[in-house]
Design an enzyme around this catalytic site. Structure first.
Site, mmCIF file in Angstrom:
data_model
loop_
_atom_site.group_PDB
_atom_site.id
_atom_site.type_symbol
_atom_site.label_atom_id
_atom_site.label_comp_id
_atom_site.label_asym_id
_atom_site.label_seq_id
_atom_site.Cartn_x
_atom_site.Cartn_y
_atom_site.Cartn_z
ATOM 1 N N CYS A 108 19.340 77.853 25.246
ATOM 2 C CA CYS A 108 19.221 77.312 23.883
ATOM 3 C C CYS A 108 18.332 78.161 22.976
ATOM 4 C CB CYS A 108 18.698 75.873 23.922
ATOM 5 S SG CYS A 108 19.933 74.727 24.563
ATOM 6 N N HIS B 149 27.408 75.338 17.078
ATOM 7 C CA HIS B 149 28.014 74.083 17.515
ATOM 8 C C HIS B 149 28.951 73.579 16.435
ATOM 9 C CE1 HIS B 149 25.296 73.309 20.912
ATOM 10 N NE2 HIS B 149 24.297 73.676 20.133
ATOM 11 N N HIS C 162 28.184 75.797 7.985
ATOM 12 C CA HIS C 162 28.228 77.261 8.050
ATOM 13 C C HIS C 162 26.925 77.923 7.642
ATOM 14 C CE1 HIS C 162 32.463 76.482 8.725
ATOM 15 N NE2 HIS C 162 32.607 77.746 9.097
ATOM 16 N N GLU D 254 25.547 66.888 19.303
ATOM 17 C CA GLU D 254 25.472 68.355 19.342
ATOM 18 C C GLU D 254 26.693 68.910 20.067
ATOM 19 O OE1 GLU D 254 21.452 70.483 19.332
ATOM 20 O OE2 GLU D 254 22.182 70.654 21.380
HETATM 21 ZN ZN ZN Z 1 22.392 74.287 20.456
#
Ligand code: ZN
Length: 116
Positions: A22, A28, A66, A105
């Site tokens: 991460c 995502h 974005h 997420e």
């Molecule tokens: Zn992430």
């Protein structure tokens, strides 16, 4: 009642341990739910117009979609937890019936914030 919104964004999580995946820049397809609650007006038969939720939340989605989340003020450490609070703080005033924000997420990981 809830309405869902989606946006695509990149982030990295600087407080994760060295070497954790991460910490690397990644993206995502985020989804979040705006949950409202309250008494249904018997004369109207509804709590809130879904369009009213959309009007409040669309500009927030635009601010996130974005973008590299780490560059947005207040999201320097853009965990799902921080994102849920960040969204809550922008929705609660214009939408007082707000009960919680759930940030997904991934399709199997979500975080719910109820304002406390
Ligand atoms: Zn992430």
């Amino acid at each position: 009642m809830s309405k869902s919104f989606r946006f695509e964004a990149a982030h990295d999580l600087p407080t994760f341990p060295e070497g954790h995946k991460c910490r690397r820049l990644h993206g995502h397809s985020f989804k979040f739910d705006v949950i409202v609650e309250g008494e249904v007006d018997p004369a109207k038969g509804y709590l809130i117009d879904y369009g009213d939720i959309k009007r409040v939340v669309d500009p927030i989605v635009k601010r996130l979609d974005h973008y590299y989340l780490n560059e947005i003020p207040g999201l320097e450490n853009p965990t799902a937890e921080a994102l849920a609070v960040w969204i809550w703080n922008r929705v609660k005033e214009p939408l007082p019936q707000l009960a919680s924000i759930i940030v997904h997420e991934t399709c199997s990981s979500m975080c719910e914030y109820r304002g406390e």
